[in-house]
Scaffold this active site. Sequence first.
Site, PDB file in Angstrom:
ATOM      1  N   THR A   1       0.866  -1.176   0.000  1.00 56.08           N
ATOM      2  CA  THR A   1       0.000   0.000   0.000  1.00 56.08           C
ATOM      3  C   THR A   1       0.903   1.225   0.000  1.00 56.08           C
ATOM      4  O   THR A   1       1.440   1.625   1.030  1.00 56.08           O
ATOM      5  CB  THR A   1      -0.913   0.008   1.234  1.00 56.08           C
ATOM      6  OG1 THR A   1      -1.689  -1.188   1.247  1.00 56.08           O
ATOM      7  CG2 THR A   1      -1.845   1.214   1.199  1.00 56.08           C
TER       8      THR A   1
ATOM      9  N   LYS B   1      -6.795   1.329  -3.678  1.00 54.71           N
ATOM     10  CA  LYS B   1      -6.495   0.750  -2.369  1.00 54.71           C
ATOM     11  C   LYS B   1      -6.588   1.800  -1.262  1.00 54.71           C
ATOM     12  O   LYS B   1      -7.150   1.547  -0.189  1.00 54.71           O
ATOM     13  CB  LYS B   1      -5.096   0.135  -2.401  1.00 54.71           C
ATOM     14  CG  LYS B   1      -4.510  -0.226  -1.043  1.00 54.71           C
ATOM     15  CD  LYS B   1      -5.314  -1.281  -0.308  1.00 54.71           C
ATOM     16  CE  LYS B   1      -4.569  -1.715   0.955  1.00 54.71           C
ATOM     17  NZ  LYS B   1      -5.347  -2.682   1.752  1.00 54.71           N
TER      18      LYS B   1
ATOM     19  N   LYS C   1      -0.364   6.205   8.021  1.00 51.69           N
ATOM     20  CA  LYS C   1       0.367   6.397   6.763  1.00 51.69           C
ATOM     21  C   LYS C   1      -0.581   6.352   5.581  1.00 51.69           C
ATOM     22  O   LYS C   1      -0.521   7.193   4.668  1.00 51.69           O
ATOM     23  CB  LYS C   1       1.455   5.326   6.642  1.00 51.69           C
ATOM     24  CG  LYS C   1       2.250   5.358   5.346  1.00 51.69           C
ATOM     25  CD  LYS C   1       1.708   4.390   4.300  1.00 51.69           C
ATOM     26  CE  LYS C   1       1.818   2.947   4.754  1.00 51.69           C
ATOM     27  NZ  LYS C   1       1.318   2.001   3.714  1.00 51.69           N
TER      28      LYS C   1
END
Length: 314
Positions: A115, A191, A260
């Site tokens: 990711t 995503k 994040k």
Amino acid sequence: MNQSTTVVQSSHDETPAKTDVRTLCVGVVGLGHMGSAFARNLIAHGYRTLVFDRNRSKREACNGAEPVAAIGDLVPCDVVFSSLPNDDVLSALTEGERGLLATLKKGAIHISTSTVSPEIARRLASLHALAGQGYVASPVLGNPDLATARKVFFMVAGSSEHLATAVPVLEGLGQHVFFMGNDPGHANLMKLAANVMIATTLESMGETLALLRKGGISAETGFEVLTNSLFDSKVHKAYGGKILKEQYRPAGMVVPLALKDMRLALTEAESSSARQISPGAPTMKEEIQPCSTPTCHAPTTSTTMANCRTDLPI
């Protein structure tokens, strides 16, 4: 081990033709929860599988694989999966002096399940192309348990030529493959968008159950009503159930990684001028702030402050 796997294509792109991948040599870089699950399933499918992780014990714990001590030892691989925590680590292990770009043979394909930002996906795709290699962005929806059971979802993007090799391998690792087009950045943007949905669902479920509990309605009753009426999605049931039972450990995702992902999504929204919010509504940046409790950096709002955790039940 056969899976009912579907490749979903965009309206303007054709699904790539599949190639015979039975003789491929496959590498896996990054043996965390997801990477190790992928490696075990690749081995179970009969692939010659080389594995690398900076942690020697993780390399040696992958039974049936060939552990290698350095990225440079992945030269035989036709396909290399990377499952890494962030842009910086992916960049270092790909672009470094002895990284994947310098190691992979011409025609080999790097499949990134990490990711990461759309920006780095596009940059690495360009660099691999200059080196005569392929790059496929293939981030994952699903937790480590689903990865072990081959029940995750892949969102793939890249050239049709490289997808023709990558998709059949991915089909053996998950239950559904979504084709996002030729731009690898689109797979990673999808995503990030999904992770925003998960994060906001976690927050709303936690706050809703807290509201009901404080008002005299048991969380169990509230959960039953909500998840058996309008809020019956997998996310509400699975993650809401963990909140209900306070099953916070072992965490499928630690808070720094979740934050994040939210920051990457926020950066992408700001850079593309795509963020549209109602006047006066709190922004993502205002909503997701580190908890002020000492030693805790969980994302929280004022109503969830009392129940903050240092990990998430993802």
